[in-house]
Design an enzyme around this catalytic site. Structure first.
Site, PDB file in Angstrom:
ATOM      1  N   LYS A  12      67.820  30.837  74.318  1.00 49.47           N
ATOM      2  CA  LYS A  12      67.967  29.523  74.020  1.00 49.47           C
ATOM      3  C   LYS A  12      67.229  29.106  72.669  1.00 49.47           C
ATOM      4  CE  LYS A  12      68.645  28.137  79.098  1.00 49.47           C
ATOM      5  NZ  LYS A  12      68.385  27.101  80.014  1.00 49.47           N
ATOM      6  N   TYR A  52      78.308  24.333  81.091  1.00 51.79           N
ATOM      7  CA  TYR A  52      77.484  23.619  82.178  1.00 51.79           C
ATOM      8  C   TYR A  52      78.415  22.839  83.117  1.00 51.79           C
ATOM      9  CZ  TYR A  52      73.030  25.408  79.950  1.00 51.79           C
ATOM     10  OH  TYR A  52      72.170  26.268  79.435  1.00 51.79           O
ATOM     11  N   ASN A 115      63.029  26.424  78.973  1.00 59.30           N
ATOM     12  CA  ASN A 115      62.980  27.904  79.832  1.00 59.30           C
ATOM     13  C   ASN A 115      63.559  28.963  79.252  1.00 59.30           C
ATOM     14  OD1 ASN A 115      65.506  27.324  80.621  1.00 59.30           O
ATOM     15  ND2 ASN A 115      65.300  27.068  82.779  1.00 59.30           N
ATOM     16  N   HIS A 118      69.016  32.003  79.450  1.00 58.67           N
ATOM     17  CA  HIS A 118      70.062  31.556  80.436  1.00 58.67           C
ATOM     18  C   HIS A 118      70.728  33.007  80.833  1.00 58.67           C
ATOM     19  CE1 HIS A 118      74.051  30.132  81.906  1.00 58.67           C
ATOM     20  NE2 HIS A 118      74.376  31.002  81.371  1.00 58.67           N
ATOM     21  N   GLU A 129      81.962  33.671  81.988  1.00 62.15           N
ATOM     22  CA  GLU A 129      81.377  33.184  80.641  1.00 62.15           C
ATOM     23  C   GLU A 129      81.396  34.118  79.552  1.00 62.15           C
ATOM     24  OE1 GLU A 129      76.922  31.918  81.254  1.00 62.15           O
ATOM     25  OE2 GLU A 129      78.352  30.259  82.194  1.00 62.15           O
TER      26      GLU A 129
HETATM   27  N1  UDP Z   1      67.794  22.069  83.628  1.00 65.37           N
HETATM   28  C1  UDP Z   1      66.859  21.136  83.293  1.00 65.37           C
HETATM   29  N2  UDP Z   1      66.230  20.255  84.403  1.00 65.37           N
HETATM   30  C2  UDP Z   1      66.407  20.294  85.788  1.00 65.37           C
HETATM   31  C3  UDP Z   1      67.483  21.630  85.930  1.00 65.37           C
HETATM   32  C4  UDP Z   1      67.785  22.199  84.951  1.00 65.37           C
HETATM   33  O1  UDP Z   1      66.780  20.682  82.290  1.00 65.37           O
HETATM   34  O2  UDP Z   1      65.695  19.643  86.231  1.00 65.37           O
HETATM   35  C5  UDP Z   1      68.123  22.976  82.792  1.00 65.37           C
HETATM   36  C6  UDP Z   1      67.573  24.214  82.573  1.00 65.37           C
HETATM   37  O3  UDP Z   1      67.464  24.586  81.111  1.00 65.37           O
HETATM   38  C7  UDP Z   1      68.231  25.406  83.173  1.00 65.37           C
HETATM   39  C8  UDP Z   1      69.639  24.643  82.977  1.00 65.37           C
HETATM   40  O4  UDP Z   1      69.614  23.267  83.054  1.00 65.37           O
HETATM   41  O5  UDP Z   1      68.025  26.455  82.772  1.00 65.37           O
HETATM   42  C9  UDP Z   1      70.637  25.203  83.977  1.00 65.37           C
HETATM   43  O6  UDP Z   1      70.362  24.919  85.255  1.00 65.37           O
HETATM   44  P1  UDP Z   1      70.742  25.799  86.508  1.00 65.37           P
HETATM   45  O7  UDP Z   1      70.339  25.089  87.719  1.00 65.37           O
HETATM   46  O8  UDP Z   1      71.756  26.445  86.289  1.00 65.37           O
HETATM   47  O9  UDP Z   1      69.529  26.949  86.330  1.00 65.37           O
HETATM   48  P2  UDP Z   1      69.490  28.174  85.646  1.00 65.37           P
HETATM   49  O10 UDP Z   1      70.769  29.136  86.356  1.00 65.37           O
HETATM   50  O11 UDP Z   1      69.441  28.078  84.352  1.00 65.37           O
HETATM   51  O12 UDP Z   1      68.282  29.121  86.186  1.00 65.37           O
HETATM   52 MG    MG Z   2      72.583  28.523  86.362  1.00 66.98          MG
END
Ligand code: UDP
Ligand code: MG
Length: 131
Positions: A12, A52, A115, A118, A129
């Site tokens: 990211k 997303y 974070n 991805h 994807e």
């Molecule tokens: N995210 C966020 N706030 C939250 C939860 C998720 O900004 O409270 C963002 C974060 O960048 C995360 C992305 O949304 O990586 C996708 O969320 P997901 O639950 O799919 O997490 P991941 O698969 O990335 O661990």
């Molecule tokens: Mg995810």
């Protein structure tokens, strides 16, 4: 067949801004995975909305879309045995404070909205994807 499992990883904007591209690629390579495609891209609103789609009702989505378009991202397809599951372990938890040290999120970030990386959590969603 399992050796050709593939996953989709995206570094990211904060990963690029913190100069972590090489470190992240190194970790996947040293673990034993093969990069089979890699690109620096500028994402668009439409692409991210599709990417997303599962988060379409979440309050943080608008901020996430804006942030993901703020800078280029590096997308990489990795191949190897159990790469989807192992890749998720290497990433750490979504929320950095829950991530163990030694994982990418555990070592390099502190905030859920920044974070670093991805990665897909199932073979089916990874294949979708990659497409
Ligand atoms: N995210 C966020 N706030 C939250 C939860 C998720 O900004 O409270 C963002 C974060 O960048 C995360 C992305 O949304 O990586 C996708 O969320 P997901 O639950 O799919 O997490 P991941 O698969 O990335 O661990
Ligand atoms: Mg995810």
């Amino acid at each position: 067949m399992a050796n050709s499992e593939r996953t989709f990883i995206a570094i990211k904007p904060d990963g690029l801004q913190c100069s972590l591209v090489g470190e992240i690629i190194k970790r996947f390579e040293q673990k034993g995975f093969r990069p089979i495609a890699m690109k620096l891209i500028q994402t668009s609103e439409d692409l991210l909305k599709e990417h997303y789609i599962d988060l379409k009702d979440r309050p943080f989505l608008a901020g996430l879309l804006k942030y993901m378009q703020s800078w280029p991202v590096v997308v990489i397809v990795w191949e190897g045995l159990n790469v989807v599951k192992t890749g998720r372990v290497m990433l750490g938890e979504t929320n950095p404070p829950d991530s163990k040290l030694g994982t990418i999120r555990g070592d390099f970030c502190i905030q859920v909205g920044r974070n670093i990386i991805h990665g897909k959590d199932s073979v089916e969603s990874a294949e979708k994807e990659i497409g």
